[in-house]
Design a protein around this motif. Structure first.
Motif, PDB file in Angstrom:
ATOM      1  N   ARG A   1      39.498  40.215  57.503  1.00 33.58           N
ATOM      2  CA  ARG A   1      39.009  41.165  56.502  1.00 33.58           C
ATOM      3  C   ARG A   1      37.511  40.931  56.233  1.00 33.58           C
ATOM      4  NH1 ARG A   1      40.035  42.426  50.534  1.00 33.58           N
ATOM      5  NH2 ARG A   1      40.280  40.216  50.210  1.00 33.58           N
ATOM      6  N   ALA A   2      37.128  39.651  56.157  1.00 29.02           N
ATOM      7  CA  ALA A   2      35.712  39.330  55.927  1.00 29.02           C
ATOM      8  C   ALA A   2      34.852  39.847  57.080  1.00 29.02           C
ATOM      9  CB  ALA A   2      35.542  37.820  55.763  1.00 29.02           C
TER      10      ALA A   2
ATOM     11  N   THR B   1      34.644  43.659  57.023  1.00 30.31           N
ATOM     12  CA  THR B   1      33.715  44.149  55.991  1.00 30.31           C
ATOM     13  C   THR B   1      32.279  44.006  56.464  1.00 30.31           C
ATOM     14  OG1 THR B   1      35.305  43.287  54.410  1.00 30.31           O
ATOM     15  CG2 THR B   1      33.218  44.026  53.521  1.00 30.31           C
TER      16      THR B   1
ATOM     17  N   GLU C   1      26.871  56.816  44.138  1.00 27.33           N
ATOM     18  CA  GLU C   1      28.104  56.032  44.010  1.00 27.33           C
ATOM     19  C   GLU C   1      28.417  55.242  45.264  1.00 27.33           C
ATOM     20  OE1 GLU C   1      31.594  58.094  42.619  1.00 27.33           O
ATOM     21  OE2 GLU C   1      30.293  59.228  41.271  1.00 27.33           O
TER      22      GLU C   1
ATOM     23  N   TRP D   1      23.144  40.920  49.953  1.00 29.65           N
ATOM     24  CA  TRP D   1      23.903  41.937  49.211  1.00 29.65           C
ATOM     25  C   TRP D   1      23.641  41.822  47.713  1.00 29.65           C
ATOM     26  CZ3 TRP D   1      29.505  42.690  51.468  1.00 29.65           C
ATOM     27  CH2 TRP D   1      29.384  43.195  52.771  1.00 29.65           C
TER      28      TRP D   1
ATOM     29  N   ASP E   1      21.816  44.650  45.548  1.00 28.64           N
ATOM     30  CA  ASP E   1      22.536  45.372  44.499  1.00 28.64           C
ATOM     31  C   ASP E   1      21.942  45.109  43.125  1.00 28.64           C
ATOM     32  OD1 ASP E   1      24.184  46.465  46.341  1.00 28.64           O
ATOM     33  OD2 ASP E   1      25.751  44.961  46.141  1.00 28.64           O
TER      34      ASP E   1
ATOM     35  N   TYR F   1      29.418  52.335  41.682  1.00 32.99           N
ATOM     36  CA  TYR F   1      28.961  51.687  42.917  1.00 32.99           C
ATOM     37  C   TYR F   1      29.268  50.200  42.874  1.00 32.99           C
ATOM     38  CZ  TYR F   1      25.721  49.555  46.197  1.00 32.99           C
ATOM     39  OH  TYR F   1      25.176  48.797  47.181  1.00 32.99           O
TER      40      TYR F   1
ATOM     41  N   ARG G   1      32.877  49.256  43.423  1.00 40.91           N
ATOM     42  CA  ARG G   1      33.207  49.325  44.841  1.00 40.91           C
ATOM     43  C   ARG G   1      32.665  48.090  45.571  1.00 40.91           C
ATOM     44  NH1 ARG G   1      33.105  54.205  48.222  1.00 40.91           N
ATOM     45  NH2 ARG G   1      32.869  55.302  46.279  1.00 40.91           N
ATOM     46  N   ARG G   2      31.453  47.704  45.207  1.00 39.39           N
ATOM     47  CA  ARG G   2      30.815  46.587  45.897  1.00 39.39           C
ATOM     48  C   ARG G   2      31.494  45.253  45.579  1.00 39.39           C
ATOM     49  NH1 ARG G   2      27.694  46.415  50.243  1.00 39.39           N
ATOM     50  NH2 ARG G   2      25.997  45.175  49.438  1.00 39.39           N
TER      51      ARG G   2
ATOM     52  N   ASP H   1      33.955  44.514  48.053  1.00 40.09           N
ATOM     53  CA  ASP H   1      33.343  44.000  49.287  1.00 40.09           C
ATOM     54  C   ASP H   1      32.953  42.533  49.141  1.00 40.09           C
ATOM     55  OD1 ASP H   1      33.585  46.352  50.627  1.00 40.09           O
ATOM     56  OD2 ASP H   1      31.545  47.040  50.219  1.00 40.09           O
TER      57      ASP H   1
ATOM     58  N   MET I   1      34.398  40.359  47.285  1.00 37.56           N
ATOM     59  CA  MET I   1      35.625  39.562  47.358  1.00 37.56           C
ATOM     60  C   MET I   1      36.006  39.355  48.820  1.00 37.56           C
ATOM     61  SD  MET I   1      36.115  38.873  44.304  1.00 37.56           S
ATOM     62  CE  MET I   1      37.655  38.078  43.976  1.00 37.56           C
ATOM     63  N   ALA I   2      35.956  40.447  49.605  1.00 38.07           N
ATOM     64  CA  ALA I   2      36.394  40.373  51.000  1.00 38.07           C
ATOM     65  C   ALA I   2      35.486  39.467  51.822  1.00 38.07           C
ATOM     66  CB  ALA I   2      36.443  41.771  51.607  1.00 38.07           C
ATOM     67  N   VAL I   3      34.186  39.607  51.618  1.00 42.20           N
ATOM     68  CA  VAL I   3      33.277  38.918  52.516  1.00 42.20           C
ATOM     69  C   VAL I   3      32.939  37.506  52.027  1.00 42.20           C
ATOM     70  CG1 VAL I   3      30.914  39.437  51.753  1.00 42.20           C
ATOM     71  CG2 VAL I   3      31.493  39.596  54.169  1.00 42.20           C
TER      72      VAL I   3
ATOM     73  N   GLU J   1      36.908  35.731  48.731  1.00 39.36           N
ATOM     74  CA  GLU J   1      38.243  35.506  49.279  1.00 39.36           C
ATOM     75  C   GLU J   1      38.167  35.111  50.739  1.00 39.36           C
ATOM     76  OE1 GLU J   1      40.406  39.017  48.308  1.00 39.36           O
ATOM     77  OE2 GLU J   1      40.698  38.374  46.237  1.00 39.36           O
ATOM     78  N   ASN J   2      36.970  34.906  51.223  1.00 37.07           N
ATOM     79  CA  ASN J   2      36.776  34.436  52.594  1.00 37.07           C
ATOM     80  C   ASN J   2      37.249  32.977  52.679  1.00 37.07           C
ATOM     81  OD1 ASN J   2      35.752  33.591  55.024  1.00 37.07           O
ATOM     82  ND2 ASN J   2      33.819  34.686  54.795  1.00 37.07           N
TER      83      ASN J   2
END
Lengths: 158, 406
Positions: free
Chosen positions: A13-14, A17, A149, B146, B150, B194, B197-198, B201, B203-205, B208-209
């Protein structure tokens, strides 16, 4: 084994992304001075002085927290008129806000790179001229920041 | 690890570092180092295991408190703002409140909401900065890029509200300097959506990596009892399970009229500290939405000062939404007495003590900053860990040297 499998999924998943943004990058780079961002209304950039409105009260020089503004006195003009030193100015805008006559105004020009230190000191005569942005004068394209957004911040051509 | 003695939950790292002993290796990190900079750590190692860490602070000490005593009180706002430039409204709000207490002036309701709005925008930007730095300390360049990219969204919002990207100088005694610009609510809503949503991302990258979790989980554990004994503040304290937040403890700005939660975690490790920040960003966005829905109409500067303006200027302020200062602001006289105030910054609680003696300058101005209170953690959290865990602990503490040094 199930823990390893879960961990493997999270690894994937990482990476996925990261890959998503490799192909659809979220860049906000602006190529100044070929392009420039239009600053919002009320931006506290370089300051412009209007001598005809000024009552020479000296409040602007009194409130300046960085001692950037000072009154230039002459023999004929004992009260003096304000001049600014952009080596010291921190762009807090206190001088503009305390001026009872609106003789000082902030502009949307904020190109504060100069060729020499002397150019950064503006006596009253120079202070009362409209500040010029070298980027705009050089024909840079104007960009407008737009909130989005999906992308956060986009810079659209005007 | 065997040489560590633990008594009553306290690791006495200094006592067991045998100076001059061949088995300990002394490492000087900084004051120029690739992390956040401006400070030095004296790390003693036994092999790869950290025996002790001494934070050596003061490289960016600028005598701010003394400088503030030498100038008119309103000039201390842009001065002390430079202490934590990434969180510049929260850092000056405490000062402004202390001055207001001395001058006996209250901001009108709309000004209180606007203060809260900018404080929360600042908090998000500050947390993103901290998360970005933590990312680069683990060599995770993506997280760094990131978070800093942001952060720009929130700086843009702050710029449209105040007229400056970082040095907002927004709160003044008796109110704020600018009203909400046209279309701000719409832009803020887009920024919030925004960011939501980010965060997924992120968390994913990163969060939670499994690679990042392996570096953070169980690393630098701060026990609840230790956290309260050492006087830790901010997200570092809340990650150890103590629900303390100056926004709840002290009724300031509009926080008593808004609903929000104070996220806590029980683990107290580096992971918990990072997750508390993520949850605080969510809460801040929730607060921003509430403010934009609930914000009352009215003046943004106290009547006491509006009355001093000549009528044409008063009309101009009402029309443009940009405050003009009454002439008295250049020489505000602080009455005799003391005032204290505390405010929750992104890094934790900041405390101000201002003493007036009837002159235009503060007689004494003292400040206790959150980073100064948290810096002691380096000494207590790192010993016993391998050296590779040091950047992970450093990053998770969100330590900001210019703030601690003042």
């Amino acid at each position: 084994m199930s823990r390893q499998l879960a961990s493997f999924k999270l690894h994937l998943r990482a990476v996925a992304t990261g890959l998503k943004y490799l192909f659809l990058p979220n860049r906000i780079t602006v190529y100044y001075p070929e392009e420039y961002i239009e600053l919002p209304e009320g931006y506290r950039g370089l300051i412009r002085y209007y001598p005809d409105r000024c009552i020479q009260c000296g409040l602007c020089a009194m409130i300046c927290p960085a001692s950037a503004m000072k009154m230039y006195r002459t023999k004929t003009d004992r009260k003096g008129r304000p001049g600014i030193n952009y080596q010291r100015c921190i762009f807090c805008g206190f001088c503009v806000d305390i001026c009872p006559q609106n003789a000082l105004e902030t502009t949307k020009v904020h190109d504060v790179a100069y060729k020499s230190l002397e150019e950064m000191i503006l006596p009253p005569e120079k202070f009362s001229q409209e500040p010029i942005s070298p980027a705009v004068a050089g024909g840079a394209r104007k960009l407008k920041p737009v909130f989005d957004e999906e992308r956060g911040l986009r810079h659209e051509r005007v | 690890m065997s040489t560590l003695s633990e008594q009553g939950g306290v690791i006495y790292s200094r006592l067991i570092a045998r100076e001059g002993d061949e088995s300990t290796y002394e490492l000087f990190i900084g004051p120029q180092h690739p992390a956040s900079g401006h400070m030095r750590f004296i790390v003693r190692l036994e092999g790869d295991v950290i025996v002790s860490v001494d934070p050596d602070i003061g490289y960016v000490h600028r005598t701010m408190e003394k400088l503030a005593e030498g100038r008119e009180v309103i000039k201390s706002i842009p001065l002390l703002e430079r202490m934590t430039i990434i969180d510049s409204h929260n850092v000056t709000l405490g000062l402004v409140r202390a001055i207001e207490k001395l001058l006996d002036v209250e901001p009108p309701p709309r000004a209180r909401y606007l203060r809260t709005l900018l404080s929360e925008i600042n908090r998000i930007a500050s947390h993103l900065y901290g998360m970005g730095i933590a990312g680069i300390m683990l060599n995770h360049s993506t997280m760094f890029m990131w978070a800093f990219g942001d952060r720009e969204v929130w700086l843009q919002l702050a710029e449209e509200l105040t007229g400056a990207r970082l040095t907002h100088t927004y709160s003044i005694p008796g109110g704020v300097r600018r009203d909400l610009p046209q279309g701000f609510a719409d832009k803020a809503e887009k920024a919030v959506r925004y960011m939501e949503r980010r965060l997924k991302d992120y968390m994913a990258v990163f969060f939670e990596n499994p690679q990042v979790r392996a570096r953070y989980e169980g690393v630098g554990v701060l026990k609840k009892s230790e956290a309260s004994r050492l006087g830790i503040v901010g997200p570092n304290l809340r990650a150890s399970g103590i629900k303390y937040d100056a926004r709840l403890a002290e009724d300031y700005a509009a926080y008593s009229e808004l609903e929000f939660e104070v996220p806590t975690h029980e683990e107290g490790d580096a992971m918990a500290r990072m997750l508390v920040r993520i949850e605080e960003i969510k809460q801040s966005m929730n607060i921003i939405r509430q403010i934009l829905r609930k914000i009352p109409d009215g003046s943004i500067l106290a009547d006491k000062y509006v009355r001093l303006l000549p009528p044409p200027l008063r009309e101009q302020v009402a029309k443009t939404g940009r405050v003009k200062f009454p002439g008295i602001f250049a020489t505000l006289k602080l009455p005799e007495g003391d005032a204290v105030s505390r405010v929750e910054m992104g890094h934790g609680e900041i405390f101000y003590h201002v003493t007036g003696n009837g002159s235009t300058k503060p007689y004494r101005l003292r400040v206790v900053t959150p980073s100064f209170r948290n810096v002691i953690l380096f000494r207590y959290l790192a010993p016993g860990h391998r050296f590779m865990d040091f950047p992970a602990i450093y990053g998770s503490l969100d330590y900001f040297p210019p703030e601690a040094d003042r």
